[in-house]
Design an enzyme around this catalytic site. Structure first.
Site, PDB file in Angstrom:
ATOM      1  CD  GLU A  28      -2.893  -1.172   0.067  1.00 23.94           C
ATOM      2  OE1 GLU A  28      -2.960  -0.169  -0.676  1.00 23.94           O
ATOM      3  OE2 GLU A  28      -3.587  -2.188  -0.116  1.00 23.94           O
ATOM      4  CB  CYS A  57      -5.398   3.978  -6.531  1.00 24.66           C
ATOM      5  SG  CYS A  57      -7.058   3.538  -7.104  1.00 24.66           S
TER       6      CYS A  57
END
Length: 200
Positions: free
Chosen positions: A72, A81
């Site tokens: 992450e 993202c």
């Protein structure tokens, strides 16, 4: 290992309960891909009773937590993202919007909440499969990324071996144009999760 002949009316659930052995282990030993497809007269091998108890692992290990964090990457400011979703901390997305900022302590709090949700998704099937530590950690990582393991396990009807084969297939996401595409990051994540899942 015990031999057992399936009787009329038997289910894998009832057999597993009778011998105090997780369904997943019976499926693994007998190469059963669908727990609903057994028949009267079928010969099964029943593993020895699990002396550590069914479903004993219900929390992600410290190794598992760090394993997930490595994917992450900590970000204290909101970013988009590859799928265009606003994200912050260690992959947290719920309620995140452009311009959001948090502290590392807040990121840890959000991560703990997300891990807890993913653990519940895996614990839903722990009595069925009795996942070992590495399998459990790998699936929590998977659930945190995907949302659950319902489809992966076919709601608990797939064998451990079939789950193992299915993990790499979940390598697609939405690009910023909402097209479903293979994402290199997910390819690598599934590869590492599978490697951990297979680790003894």
């Amino acid at each position: 290992m015990k031999d057992y002949t399936v009787l009329k009316g038997d289910t894998l659930t009832s057999i597993a309960k009778k011998y105090s052995v997780p369904i997943g282990q019976i499926c693994e030993v007998n190469c059963i891909k669908d727990i609903n497809k057994i028949y009267a007269g079928q010969k099964l091998k029943i593993p020895e009773k699990n002396v550590t108890g069914i479903g004993t692992i219900t929390k992600t290990s410290e190794f598992g937590r760090n394993f997930i964090k490595n994917f992450e990457n900590l970000k204290l400011e909101a970013y988009q993202c590859p799928s265009g979703v606003w994200t912050i901390g260690w992959g947290h997305t719920k309620g995140v919007k452009e311009g959001d900022k948090i502290t590392k302590a807040q990121a840890e709090e959000l991560f703990n909440k997300d891990i807890s949700i993913a653990e519940k998704a895996v614990n839903k099937y722990q009595k069925t499969y009795n996942f070992n530590k590495n399998q459990y950690d790998a699936l929590v990582s998977f659930a945190l990324n995907i949302g659950n393991i319902d489809e992966l396990t076919s709601n608990g009807s797939r064998s451990i071996d079939m789950i193992r084969k299915k993990i790499p297939e979940y390598n697609k996401g939405r690009d910023k144009n909402n097209n479903k595409v293979i994402l290199p990051g997910l390819v690598n994540r599934r590869k590492d999760e599978l490697q951990l899942f297979n680790k003894k």
